[in-house]
Design an enzyme around this catalytic site. Structure first.
Site, PDB file in Angstrom:
ATOM      1  N   ARG A  39      14.067 -97.712-110.205  1.00  0.00           N
ATOM      2  CA  ARG A  39      15.742 -98.267-110.131  1.00  0.00           C
ATOM      3  C   ARG A  39      16.341 -99.289-110.593  1.00  0.00           C
ATOM      4  NH1 ARG A  39      16.551 -93.632-106.993  1.00  0.00           N
ATOM      5  NH2 ARG A  39      17.963 -94.035-105.658  1.00  0.00           N
ATOM      6  N   TYR A  44      17.073 -87.003-106.635  1.00  0.00           N
ATOM      7  CA  TYR A  44      18.749 -87.995-106.777  1.00  0.00           C
ATOM      8  C   TYR A  44      18.964 -88.223-108.330  1.00  0.00           C
ATOM      9  CZ  TYR A  44      20.594 -92.351-105.744  1.00  0.00           C
ATOM     10  OH  TYR A  44      21.930 -93.341-105.247  1.00  0.00           O
ATOM     11  N   ASP A  58      22.087 -90.305-109.969  1.00  0.00           N
ATOM     12  CA  ASP A  58      23.547 -90.848-109.700  1.00  0.00           C
ATOM     13  C   ASP A  58      24.688 -90.391-110.311  1.00  0.00           C
ATOM     14  OD1 ASP A  58      23.607 -93.756-109.031  1.00  0.00           O
ATOM     15  OD2 ASP A  58      22.079 -93.867-110.419  1.00  0.00           O
ATOM     16  N   GLU A 101      25.938 -98.240 -91.976  1.00  0.00           N
ATOM     17  CA  GLU A 101      25.588 -97.008 -92.751  1.00  0.00           C
ATOM     18  C   GLU A 101      23.447 -96.689 -91.690  1.00  0.00           C
ATOM     19  OE1 GLU A 101      25.525 -96.748 -96.507  1.00  0.00           O
ATOM     20  OE2 GLU A 101      23.850 -95.467 -96.857  1.00  0.00           O
ATOM     21  N   ARG A 120      15.872 -86.849 -96.217  1.00  0.00           N
ATOM     22  CA  ARG A 120      17.000 -88.267 -95.506  1.00  0.00           C
ATOM     23  C   ARG A 120      18.244 -88.072 -95.384  1.00  0.00           C
ATOM     24  NH1 ARG A 120      14.273 -90.171 -92.407  1.00  0.00           N
ATOM     25  NH2 ARG A 120      15.207 -92.432 -92.082  1.00  0.00           N
ATOM     26  N   ARG A 123      15.407-109.595-113.069  1.00  0.00           N
ATOM     27  CA  ARG A 123      15.642-110.240-113.972  1.00  0.00           C
ATOM     28  C   ARG A 123      16.061-112.019-114.005  1.00  0.00           C
ATOM     29  NH1 ARG A 123      21.267-108.402-112.921  1.00  0.00           N
ATOM     30  NH2 ARG A 123      21.245-106.046-113.570  1.00  0.00           N
ATOM     31  N   ARG A 144      22.821-101.076 -94.023  1.00  0.00           N
ATOM     32  CA  ARG A 144      23.859-102.113 -95.070  1.00  0.00           C
ATOM     33  C   ARG A 144      24.972-101.671 -94.181  1.00  0.00           C
ATOM     34  NH1 ARG A 144      23.458 -98.710-100.650  1.00  0.00           N
ATOM     35  NH2 ARG A 144      23.544 -96.917 -99.920  1.00  0.00           N
TER      36      ARG A 144
HETATM   37  P1  FAD Z   1      27.660 -83.513-103.678  1.00  0.00           P
HETATM   38  O1  FAD Z   1      28.601 -84.464-103.641  1.00  0.00           O
HETATM   39  O2  FAD Z   1      26.693 -83.409-102.516  1.00  0.00           O
HETATM   40  O3  FAD Z   1      28.260 -81.639-103.782  1.00  0.00           O
HETATM   41  C1  FAD Z   1      28.169 -80.726-103.139  1.00  0.00           C
HETATM   42  C2  FAD Z   1      29.336 -79.943-102.566  1.00  0.00           C
HETATM   43  O4  FAD Z   1      29.034 -78.679-101.618  1.00  0.00           O
HETATM   44  C3  FAD Z   1      29.534 -80.686-100.718  1.00  0.00           C
HETATM   45  O5  FAD Z   1      30.566 -80.885-100.887  1.00  0.00           O
HETATM   46  C4  FAD Z   1      28.797 -79.478-100.045  1.00  0.00           C
HETATM   47  O6  FAD Z   1      30.006 -79.482 -98.399  1.00  0.00           O
HETATM   48  C5  FAD Z   1      29.180 -78.107-100.689  1.00  0.00           C
HETATM   49  N1  FAD Z   1      27.717 -77.606-100.310  1.00  0.00           N
HETATM   50  C6  FAD Z   1      26.758 -77.338 -99.843  1.00  0.00           C
HETATM   51  N2  FAD Z   1      26.165 -76.388 -98.900  1.00  0.00           N
HETATM   52  C7  FAD Z   1      27.052 -75.489 -99.127  1.00  0.00           C
HETATM   53  C8  FAD Z   1      27.571 -74.066 -98.681  1.00  0.00           C
HETATM   54  N3  FAD Z   1      26.042 -73.111 -98.519  1.00  0.00           N
HETATM   55  N4  FAD Z   1      28.830 -72.990 -98.910  1.00  0.00           N
HETATM   56  C9  FAD Z   1      29.698 -74.731 -99.194  1.00  0.00           C
HETATM   57  N5  FAD Z   1      29.580 -75.384 -99.943  1.00  0.00           N
HETATM   58  C10 FAD Z   1      28.522 -76.286 -99.867  1.00  0.00           C
HETATM   59  N6  FAD Z   1      26.129 -92.512-107.080  1.00  0.00           N
HETATM   60  C11 FAD Z   1      26.404 -93.141-108.577  1.00  0.00           C
HETATM   61  O7  FAD Z   1      26.326 -93.097-109.839  1.00  0.00           O
HETATM   62  N7  FAD Z   1      26.284 -94.606-107.854  1.00  0.00           N
HETATM   63  C12 FAD Z   1      26.065 -94.381-106.417  1.00  0.00           C
HETATM   64  O8  FAD Z   1      26.985 -96.301-106.223  1.00  0.00           O
HETATM   65  C13 FAD Z   1      25.921 -93.860-105.505  1.00  0.00           C
HETATM   66  N8  FAD Z   1      25.567 -94.449-104.192  1.00  0.00           N
HETATM   67  C14 FAD Z   1      25.462 -93.408-103.551  1.00  0.00           C
HETATM   68  C15 FAD Z   1      25.413 -93.675-102.436  1.00  0.00           C
HETATM   69  C16 FAD Z   1      24.774 -92.519-101.355  1.00  0.00           C
HETATM   70  C17 FAD Z   1      24.579 -92.762 -99.499  1.00  0.00           C
HETATM   71  C18 FAD Z   1      24.808 -91.158-101.714  1.00  0.00           C
HETATM   72  C19 FAD Z   1      23.836 -90.563-100.894  1.00  0.00           C
HETATM   73  C20 FAD Z   1      24.394 -90.510-102.826  1.00  0.00           C
HETATM   74  C21 FAD Z   1      24.951 -91.758-103.806  1.00  0.00           C
HETATM   75  N9  FAD Z   1      25.610 -91.585-105.168  1.00  0.00           N
HETATM   76  C22 FAD Z   1      25.456 -92.790-106.264  1.00  0.00           C
HETATM   77  C23 FAD Z   1      25.133 -90.462-105.943  1.00  0.00           C
HETATM   78  C24 FAD Z   1      25.976 -89.558-106.305  1.00  0.00           C
HETATM   79  O9  FAD Z   1      27.724 -89.269-104.639  1.00  0.00           O
HETATM   80  C25 FAD Z   1      25.938 -87.900-106.858  1.00  0.00           C
HETATM   81  O10 FAD Z   1      25.807 -88.728-107.645  1.00  0.00           O
HETATM   82  C26 FAD Z   1      27.068 -86.572-106.750  1.00  0.00           C
HETATM   83  O11 FAD Z   1      28.097 -86.727-105.016  1.00  0.00           O
HETATM   84  C27 FAD Z   1      26.881 -85.484-107.171  1.00  0.00           C
HETATM   85  O12 FAD Z   1      27.276 -84.469-106.752  1.00  0.00           O
HETATM   86  P2  FAD Z   1      27.116 -82.871-106.389  1.00  0.00           P
HETATM   87  O13 FAD Z   1      28.248 -81.536-106.962  1.00  0.00           O
HETATM   88  O14 FAD Z   1      25.883 -82.622-106.833  1.00  0.00           O
HETATM   89  O15 FAD Z   1      26.671 -83.025-104.973  1.00  0.00           O
HETATM   90  N1  UDP Z   2      16.021-101.740-101.652  1.00  0.00           N
HETATM   91  C1  UDP Z   2      15.691-102.326-101.152  1.00  0.00           C
HETATM   92  N2  UDP Z   2      16.329-103.360-101.056  1.00  0.00           N
HETATM   93  C2  UDP Z   2      17.369-103.337-100.810  1.00  0.00           C
HETATM   94  C3  UDP Z   2      17.743-102.809-101.444  1.00  0.00           C
HETATM   95  C4  UDP Z   2      16.858-101.436-101.789  1.00  0.00           C
HETATM   96  O1  UDP Z   2      13.974-102.675-101.173  1.00  0.00           O
HETATM   97  O2  UDP Z   2      17.487-104.262-100.720  1.00  0.00           O
HETATM   98  C5  UDP Z   2      15.133-100.358-102.479  1.00  0.00           C
HETATM   99  C6  UDP Z   2      15.350 -99.284-101.383  1.00  0.00           C
HETATM  100  O3  UDP Z   2      13.647 -98.795-101.063  1.00  0.00           O
HETATM  101  C7  UDP Z   2      16.113 -98.289-101.943  1.00  0.00           C
HETATM  102  C8  UDP Z   2      15.755 -98.691-103.141  1.00  0.00           C
HETATM  103  O4  UDP Z   2      15.501 -99.522-103.573  1.00  0.00           O
HETATM  104  O5  UDP Z   2      15.782 -96.786-101.300  1.00  0.00           O
HETATM  105  C9  UDP Z   2      17.363 -97.787-103.808  1.00  0.00           C
HETATM  106  O6  UDP Z   2      18.289 -98.542-103.636  1.00  0.00           O
HETATM  107  P1  UDP Z   2      19.669 -97.822-103.970  1.00  0.00           P
HETATM  108  O7  UDP Z   2      20.594 -99.335-103.493  1.00  0.00           O
HETATM  109  O8  UDP Z   2      19.421 -97.924-106.136  1.00  0.00           O
HETATM  110  O9  UDP Z   2      19.529 -97.298-103.408  1.00  0.00           O
HETATM  111  P2  UDP Z   2      21.082 -96.276-102.491  1.00  0.00           P
HETATM  112  O10 UDP Z   2      22.178 -97.158-103.074  1.00  0.00           O
HETATM  113  O11 UDP Z   2      20.846 -94.802-103.044  1.00  0.00           O
HETATM  114  O12 UDP Z   2      21.000 -96.057-101.277  1.00  0.00           O
END
Ligand code: FAD
Ligand code: UDP
Length: 373
Positions: free
Chosen positions: A179, A355, A357, A307, A256, A183, A287
């Site tokens: 992903r 995964y 977004d 993080e 993870r 460029r 980061r």
């Molecule tokens: P979640 O947001 O995880 O919601 C699930 C909910 O269920 C949680 O609140 C949890 O507490 C609850 N739950 C679980 N088990 C139970 C239980 N047994 N009883 C009651 N409640 C429960 N996406 C992007 O588009 N851009 C980004 O920059 C981006 N950055 C990210 C960075 C990180 C570090 C992570 C982890 C994800 C990122 N994402 C990003 C992805 C984004 O977080 C998800 O697409 C989105 O939050 C998913 O929503 P969800 O409802 O599936 O899950």
């Molecule tokens: N990645 C990397 N170097 C960077 C940023 C990302 O090698 O500086 C790799 C890493 O394996 C990461 C993946 O690209 O898990 C996806 O990165 P992204 O920024 O999309 O991850 P997220 O924000 O979802 O953790």
């Protein structure tokens, strides 16, 4: 048996369920939403501190190529014009991300034109491509070197990825870095998508609006009252861990986890950018986020979050599914079991073990909404 009181029970107050609820309420459905956390919005939760919207579960930048999804979120929030352009810090030297002409010139100072860059990458990738002999790369290291060469792999990918996933790049699936854009223009926009931004005022407000009209119970873990909760509604949408739902009967899926360490600093601008990645393998975090830059903040203080990736074990937050062959096969077993019944729908990144977004999450949820409403 308890009386059915709701059309739907939603387990999890994250974006997946918020999307479906916003549609269900419009159709007059009675919805109950529970979450074990003490707040709504799941991982996109933001909390205002010192006038800054802090992304409590890591940096969240909304981006999508789909006009339908972009129009959908506009119903609930106004988005700013933030463009994600993270910087990488490798042993004190800074590089632009994603991999683009700026990065190539920073790594190889004699690389000036796109042709120079292509030739240099080609020369570095040649040995790997010959070894692959027309076959697809089998792991992340092979994928990375054949795509952008050995230098970039070693400076910007190897250390970061091994910290993030806790495994060698030779033991990781290629899908993880597929992903990331490469460029041959001077373009530091991390995403290729047409639409991008941050909801002004934070994600929590947006999700609050999406849940309007539903009953919400926080601090409620589904597994503490599974049987009685299941009896409250005709249909259940479950966005927790699918393996936990089935009592881990085929074994644990791997995840993870992350640890977030935040600090309020008495300065206006700590690092000059919302996201700086530390790509070496010695720095223990991956980061640092400086939250105010997501909304162009000018507050007198700043808040930063480091993080740290970590191994998941029961009780930790499962942030990322590990979509390698072993875990994907195990997930398919749980999915087959889920498919034998039709009361509970499994959704979101934990229910579907993928995964997602935010735009993928909304897309998948809209599909479920269409099916059940
Ligand atoms: P979640 O947001 O995880 O919601 C699930 C909910 O269920 C949680 O609140 C949890 O507490 C609850 N739950 C679980 N088990 C139970 C239980 N047994 N009883 C009651 N409640 C429960 N996406 C992007 O588009 N851009 C980004 O920059 C981006 N950055 C990210 C960075 C990180 C570090 C992570 C982890 C994800 C990122 N994402 C990003 C992805 C984004 O977080 C998800 O697409 C989105 O939050 C998913 O929503 P969800 O409802 O599936 O899950
Ligand atoms: N990645 C990397 N170097 C960077 C940023 C990302 O090698 O500086 C790799 C890493 O394996 C990461 C993946 O690209 O898990 C996806 O990165 P992204 O920024 O999309 O991850 P997220 O924000 O979802 O953790």
């Amino acid at each position: 048996m308890a009386e059915i009181k709701y059309d739907f029970l939603f387990v999890g107050a994250g974006l997946f369920n918020a999307t479906i609820v916003s549609k269900a309420v419009k159709k007059g459905k009675k919805c109950l939403v529970i979450d074990k956390r003490n707040h709504i919005a799941g991982n996109i939760y933001t909390e205002e501190t010192h006038g800054i919207n802090v992304h409590k579960y890591g940096a969240h930048i909304f981006h999508t190529g789909e006009k339908e999804i972009w129009n959908f979120v506009q119903e609930f929030a106004e988005f700013n014009n933030y463009i994600n352009s993270p910087i990488a810090n490798f042993n004190g030297k800074l590089y632009n991300l994603p991999f683009n002409m700026n990065t190539f010139h920073q790594i190889w100072s004699d690389v000036i034109t796109p042709d120079d860059a292509k030739n240099r990458i080609e020369a570095q990738a040649k040995a790997m491509k010959m070894a692959l002999n027309g076959n697809e790369p089998k792991n992340l290291e092979e994928q990375a070197i054949s795509l952008i060469g050995k230098d970039i792999y070693e400076i910007l990918i190897k250390g970061y990825t091994q910290k993030q996933w806790g495994r060698k790049c030779t033991e990781l699936p290629t899908s993880i870095i597929k992903r990331l854009p490469v460029r041959f223009t001077f373009d530091n926009n991390y995403f290729n998508d047409r639409y991008q931004g941050i909801p002004i005022g934070g994600y929590t407000k947006m999700v609050e609006k999406m849940f309007e009209g539903a009953e919400i119970r926080l601090n409620t873990d589904f597994f503490d009252e599974k049987d009685s909760l299941l009896n409250l509604a005709d249909k259940v949408v479950f966005t927790g861990m699918i393996d936990e739902f089935f009592d881990y009967k085929f074994g644990e899926l791997e995840y993870r986890s992350l640890k977030f360490e935040s600090e309020v600093l008495e300065c206006k601008n700590y690092q000059g950018n919302a996201v700086i990645n530390y790509t070496d393998d010695k720095t223990p975090f991956t980061r640092i986020i400086e939250h105010k830059h997501f909304e162009f903040g000018v507050q007198p203080k700043t808040i930063i979050t480091r993080e740290y990736p970590k191994t998941w074990s029961r009780g930790d937050e499962p942030y990322y599914a590990v979509n390698d062959t072993k875990n994907s096969e195990l997930y398919q077993k749980y999915k087959a079991l889920a498919d034998t019944q039709n009361k509970v729908i499994f959704g979101g990144r934990l229910g579907m073990y993928r995964y997602f977004d935010m735009d993928d999450t909304i897309m998948a949820a809209l599909k479920v909404a269409d099916e059940i409403l």
